[in-house]
Enzyme design. Structure first.
Site, PDB file in Angstrom:
ATOM      1  N   GLY A  24      -6.366  10.189  -2.018  1.00 54.74           N
ATOM      2  CA  GLY A  24      -6.731   9.552  -0.741  1.00 54.74           C
ATOM      3  C   GLY A  24      -8.025  10.127  -0.196  1.00 54.74           C
ATOM      4  O   GLY A  24      -8.235  10.205   1.017  1.00 54.74           O
ATOM      5  N   GLY A  27     -10.674   8.699   2.608  1.00 54.74           N
ATOM      6  CA  GLY A  27     -10.242   8.475   3.981  1.00 54.74           C
ATOM      7  C   GLY A  27     -10.915   9.419   4.969  1.00 54.74           C
ATOM      8  O   GLY A  27     -11.847  10.163   4.633  1.00 54.74           O
ATOM      9  N   ASP A  66      -4.016   5.520  -8.198  1.00 58.54           N
ATOM     10  CA  ASP A  66      -2.984   5.012  -7.290  1.00 58.54           C
ATOM     11  C   ASP A  66      -1.823   6.004  -7.341  1.00 58.54           C
ATOM     12  O   ASP A  66      -1.211   6.196  -8.393  1.00 58.54           O
ATOM     13  CB  ASP A  66      -2.541   3.622  -7.792  1.00 58.54           C
ATOM     14  CG  ASP A  66      -1.433   3.027  -6.936  1.00 58.54           C
ATOM     15  OD1 ASP A  66      -0.812   3.766  -6.141  1.00 58.54           O
ATOM     16  OD2 ASP A  66      -1.183   1.816  -7.084  1.00 58.54           O
ATOM     17  N   TYR A 154       5.961   5.030   9.704  1.00 58.82           N
ATOM     18  CA  TYR A 154       5.073   6.157   9.359  1.00 58.82           C
ATOM     19  C   TYR A 154       5.753   7.489   9.701  1.00 58.82           C
ATOM     20  O   TYR A 154       5.792   8.411   8.877  1.00 58.82           O
ATOM     21  CB  TYR A 154       3.768   5.982  10.131  1.00 58.82           C
ATOM     22  CG  TYR A 154       2.783   7.117  10.032  1.00 58.82           C
ATOM     23  CD1 TYR A 154       2.204   7.472   8.808  1.00 58.82           C
ATOM     24  CD2 TYR A 154       2.395   7.831  11.173  1.00 58.82           C
ATOM     25  CE1 TYR A 154       1.269   8.499   8.731  1.00 58.82           C
ATOM     26  CE2 TYR A 154       1.461   8.852  11.098  1.00 58.82           C
ATOM     27  CZ  TYR A 154       0.904   9.183   9.880  1.00 58.82           C
ATOM     28  OH  TYR A 154      -0.021  10.203   9.797  1.00 58.82           O
ATOM     29  N   LYS A 158       7.015  10.633   7.363  1.00 57.17           N
ATOM     30  CA  LYS A 158       6.494  11.987   7.560  1.00 57.17           C
ATOM     31  C   LYS A 158       7.644  12.989   7.697  1.00 57.17           C
ATOM     32  O   LYS A 158       7.583  14.093   7.170  1.00 57.17           O
ATOM     33  CB  LYS A 158       5.561  12.047   8.775  1.00 57.17           C
ATOM     34  CG  LYS A 158       4.227  11.384   8.525  1.00 57.17           C
ATOM     35  CD  LYS A 158       3.432  12.144   7.465  1.00 57.17           C
ATOM     36  CE  LYS A 158       2.271  11.384   6.915  1.00 57.17           C
ATOM     37  NZ  LYS A 158       1.622  12.059   5.783  1.00 57.17           N
TER      38      LYS A 158
HETATM   39  P1  NAD Z   1      -6.947   7.478   5.871  1.00 58.98           P
HETATM   40  O1  NAD Z   1      -6.183   6.240   6.105  1.00 58.98           O
HETATM   41  O2  NAD Z   1      -8.287   7.621   6.475  1.00 58.98           O
HETATM   42  O3  NAD Z   1      -7.066   7.748   4.308  1.00 58.98           O
HETATM   43  C1  NAD Z   1      -5.984   7.578   3.441  1.00 58.98           C
HETATM   44  C2  NAD Z   1      -6.532   7.185   2.093  1.00 58.98           C
HETATM   45  O4  NAD Z   1      -5.419   6.907   1.233  1.00 58.98           O
HETATM   46  C3  NAD Z   1      -7.398   5.914   2.124  1.00 58.98           C
HETATM   47  O5  NAD Z   1      -8.693   6.207   1.637  1.00 58.98           O
HETATM   48  C4  NAD Z   1      -6.660   4.944   1.222  1.00 58.98           C
HETATM   49  O6  NAD Z   1      -7.514   4.151   0.415  1.00 58.98           O
HETATM   50  C5  NAD Z   1      -5.827   5.884   0.369  1.00 58.98           C
HETATM   51  N1  NAD Z   1      -4.661   5.225  -0.237  1.00 58.98           N
HETATM   52  C6  NAD Z   1      -3.832   4.301   0.307  1.00 58.98           C
HETATM   53  N2  NAD Z   1      -2.905   3.928  -0.599  1.00 58.98           N
HETATM   54  C7  NAD Z   1      -3.148   4.628  -1.725  1.00 58.98           C
HETATM   55  C8  NAD Z   1      -2.541   4.699  -2.992  1.00 58.98           C
HETATM   56  N3  NAD Z   1      -1.482   3.940  -3.298  1.00 58.98           N
HETATM   57  N4  NAD Z   1      -3.049   5.558  -3.900  1.00 58.98           N
HETATM   58  C9  NAD Z   1      -4.125   6.312  -3.617  1.00 58.98           C
HETATM   59  N5  NAD Z   1      -4.753   6.284  -2.437  1.00 58.98           N
HETATM   60  C10 NAD Z   1      -4.267   5.458  -1.499  1.00 58.98           C
HETATM   61  O7  NAD Z   1      -5.991   8.688   6.305  1.00 58.98           O
HETATM   62  P2  NAD Z   1      -6.402  10.159   6.747  1.00 58.98           P
HETATM   63  O8  NAD Z   1      -6.598  10.135   8.206  1.00 58.98           O
HETATM   64  O9  NAD Z   1      -7.460  10.699   5.887  1.00 58.98           O
HETATM   65  O10 NAD Z   1      -5.003  10.878   6.490  1.00 58.98           O
HETATM   66  C11 NAD Z   1      -4.745  11.696   5.389  1.00 58.98           C
HETATM   67  C12 NAD Z   1      -3.385  12.341   5.602  1.00 58.98           C
HETATM   68  O11 NAD Z   1      -3.377  13.065   6.843  1.00 58.98           O
HETATM   69  C13 NAD Z   1      -2.214  11.342   5.688  1.00 58.98           C
HETATM   70  O12 NAD Z   1      -1.088  11.908   5.083  1.00 58.98           O
HETATM   71  C14 NAD Z   1      -1.986  11.219   7.175  1.00 58.98           C
HETATM   72  O13 NAD Z   1      -0.652  10.890   7.448  1.00 58.98           O
HETATM   73  C15 NAD Z   1      -2.305  12.610   7.646  1.00 58.98           C
HETATM   74  N6  NAD Z   1      -2.671  12.647   9.078  1.00 58.98           N
HETATM   75  C16 NAD Z   1      -3.852  12.118   9.505  1.00 58.98           C
HETATM   76  C17 NAD Z   1      -4.141  12.160  10.860  1.00 58.98           C
HETATM   77  C18 NAD Z   1      -5.425  11.614  11.413  1.00 58.98           C
HETATM   78  O14 NAD Z   1      -5.575  11.529  12.646  1.00 58.98           O
HETATM   79  N7  NAD Z   1      -6.391  11.234  10.565  1.00 58.98           N
HETATM   80  C19 NAD Z   1      -3.228  12.723  11.767  1.00 58.98           C
HETATM   81  C20 NAD Z   1      -2.031  13.197  11.290  1.00 58.98           C
HETATM   82  C21 NAD Z   1      -1.768  13.178   9.931  1.00 58.98           C
HETATM   83  C1  AKB Z   2      -2.001   7.942  13.535  1.00 62.65           C
HETATM   84  O1  AKB Z   2      -2.366   7.676  14.683  1.00 62.65           O
HETATM   85  O2  AKB Z   2      -1.226   7.247  12.859  1.00 62.65           O
HETATM   86  C2  AKB Z   2      -2.502   9.244  12.934  1.00 62.65           C
HETATM   87  C3  AKB Z   2      -1.518  10.329  13.179  1.00 62.65           C
HETATM   88  C4  AKB Z   2      -1.480  10.972  14.504  1.00 62.65           C
HETATM   89  O3  AKB Z   2      -0.748  10.661  12.324  1.00 62.65           O
HETATM   90  N1  AKB Z   2      -3.780   9.527  13.461  1.00 62.65           N
END
Ligand code: NAD
Ligand code: AKB
Length: 330
Positions: A24, A27, A66, A154, A158
């Site tokens: 991922g 992202g 994937d 979601y 988690k």
């Molecule tokens: P994001 O949505 O920006 O990136 C996630 C990436 O996963 C994307 O690039 C997408 O293409 C990829 N993806 C989706 N399905 C896929 C698959 N089947 N195989 C491979 N890749 C795939 O998310 P992020 O913000 O970078 O979050 C990363 C992690 O951090 C996640 O587990 C998320 O729950 C966690 N998180 C993020 C936040 C936040 O605010 N960004 C907050 C809490 C937790």
């Molecule tokens: C969302 O809003 O889904 C994320 C998170 C807090 O996990 N940024």
């Protein structure tokens, strides 16, 4: 300079000489984590991967993977001698609620594949959690330990992901670690379909249009963090001695919390004419189900967590970096 470099000298390679795989990686977090990991461990030691094909000129050390395809991950582990996975591939709260089945499949089966392979190949794993594990019954300052009753798919994935990770640690000895990140604020990559996205979009629209239409109300208050703190926390947790950790996959992690109103006021200190209006949508419900703030005492005690960026510092950094980026592309 990131604080973690104090005890992770740059370009030292990984401890066991095996490479790091980031899933991922395209992202919001992956974009910046890959840069930081490469700074620490050397470009050649960090493979980034995601589900999307990218332009040929950006393909060095990037692989399409994937995470629901266990054989695909396995062949990367073998071919590239992988020793650690930072498993970021996931669907976030808003995208996940639009397609709960896909959210379950990617978030649960992706993690299960990574943990099974970690057991088989003796890998270390970082698997992030979220403030979305909490439900509407949580006190406004979320304790480290409290019944977890999320109301989004979601959040369900988690909570289950934390339990699954702890199971692989206690039953199979897998060194898997994770943080409950708050909403993350960054300027290099837009967030990928979460509820806290408003706290990033607002800066883009403040600069481009001088006005933002917010999808949650002015009094919505959530835990938030600047990406620099989140990346440092990730690297610090992964660098901490295993014996110092009283938890594994579920550390509460805090930095700041603010209402939309407070965010607007901090932007107005730099862009005085900034205007806001509101068109509330389904994401208000998800935001209302999460705590206002998060108690991260255990992270502070176990591995010395301390945030650096508050709201004012975040606003300054966001506007300073987004201004040239957005205005040059207009
Ligand atoms: P994001 O949505 O920006 O990136 C996630 C990436 O996963 C994307 O690039 C997408 O293409 C990829 N993806 C989706 N399905 C896929 C698959 N089947 N195989 C491979 N890749 C795939 O998310 P992020 O913000 O970078 O979050 C990363 C992690 O951090 C996640 O587990 C998320 O729950 C966690 N998180 C993020 C936040 C936040 O605010 N960004 C907050 C809490 C937790
Ligand atoms: C969302 O809003 O889904 C994320 C998170 C807090 O996990 N940024």
């Amino acid at each position: 300079m990131f604080k973690y470099l104090v005890y992770l000298p740059p370009h030292m390679g990984t401890e066991d000489g095996r490479r790091i795989l980031v899933t991922g990686a395209l992202g919001q977090i992956g974009t910046e984590l890959v840069i930081a990991l490469r700074e620490c461990f050397g470009n050649e030691n960090v493979i980034s991967s995601d589900i999307t094909e990218i332009e040929p000129e950006n393909q060095s050390l990037y692989l399409v993977c994937d995470v629901t395809n266990k054989a695909a991950i396995s062949s990367i582990i073998e071919e590239y001698n992988i020793g650690q996975i930072y498993h970021l591939a996931a669907l976030l709260s808003a995208t996940g609620e639009n397609n709960p089945e896909l959210c379950y499949n990617v978030n649960m089966n992706g993690l299960l594949n990574v943990l099974e392979l970690a057991k088989e190949y003796n890998l270390r794993v970082f698997a992030p959690s979220s403030i979305a594990v909490f439900g509407p019954d949580t006190p406004s300052i979320a304790p480290q330990t409290y019944p977890l009753n999320p109301t989004t798919m979601y959040g369900v994935t988690k909570v289950a992901g934390e339990l699954l990770s702890d199971y692989y640690h206690s039953v199979h000895g897998v060194d898997v670690r994770g943080l409950r990140y708050p909403g993350l604020i960054s300027w290099k990559m837009l967030p990928g379909g979460g509820t806290t996205d408003y706290a990033v979009e607002i800066y883009y629209d403040a600069i481009r249009k001088g006005k933002y239409t917010c999808f949650v109300n002015s009094e919505t208050k959530l835990p938030m963090m600047y990406i620099g703190d989140a990346i440092r926390a990730t690297l610090e947790l992964m660098a901490a001695p295993l014996g110092s950790l009283s938890l594994h996959s579920n550390y509460n992690l805090g930095a700041m919390c603010f209402t939309v109103n407070e965010l607007v006021n901090s932007i107005r200190r730099i862009i005085p004419n900034f205007e806001i209006d509101y068109e509330i949508d389904h994401r208000q419900k998800y935001a209302d189900s999460w705590p206002d703030s998060i108690d991260d005492t255990t992270a502070r005690l176990d591995w010395g967590w301390e945030p650096e960026f508050d709201l004012e510092a975040t606003t300054e950094i966001m506007i300073e970096n987004l201004k040239p980026k957005l205005l040059n592309s207009m």
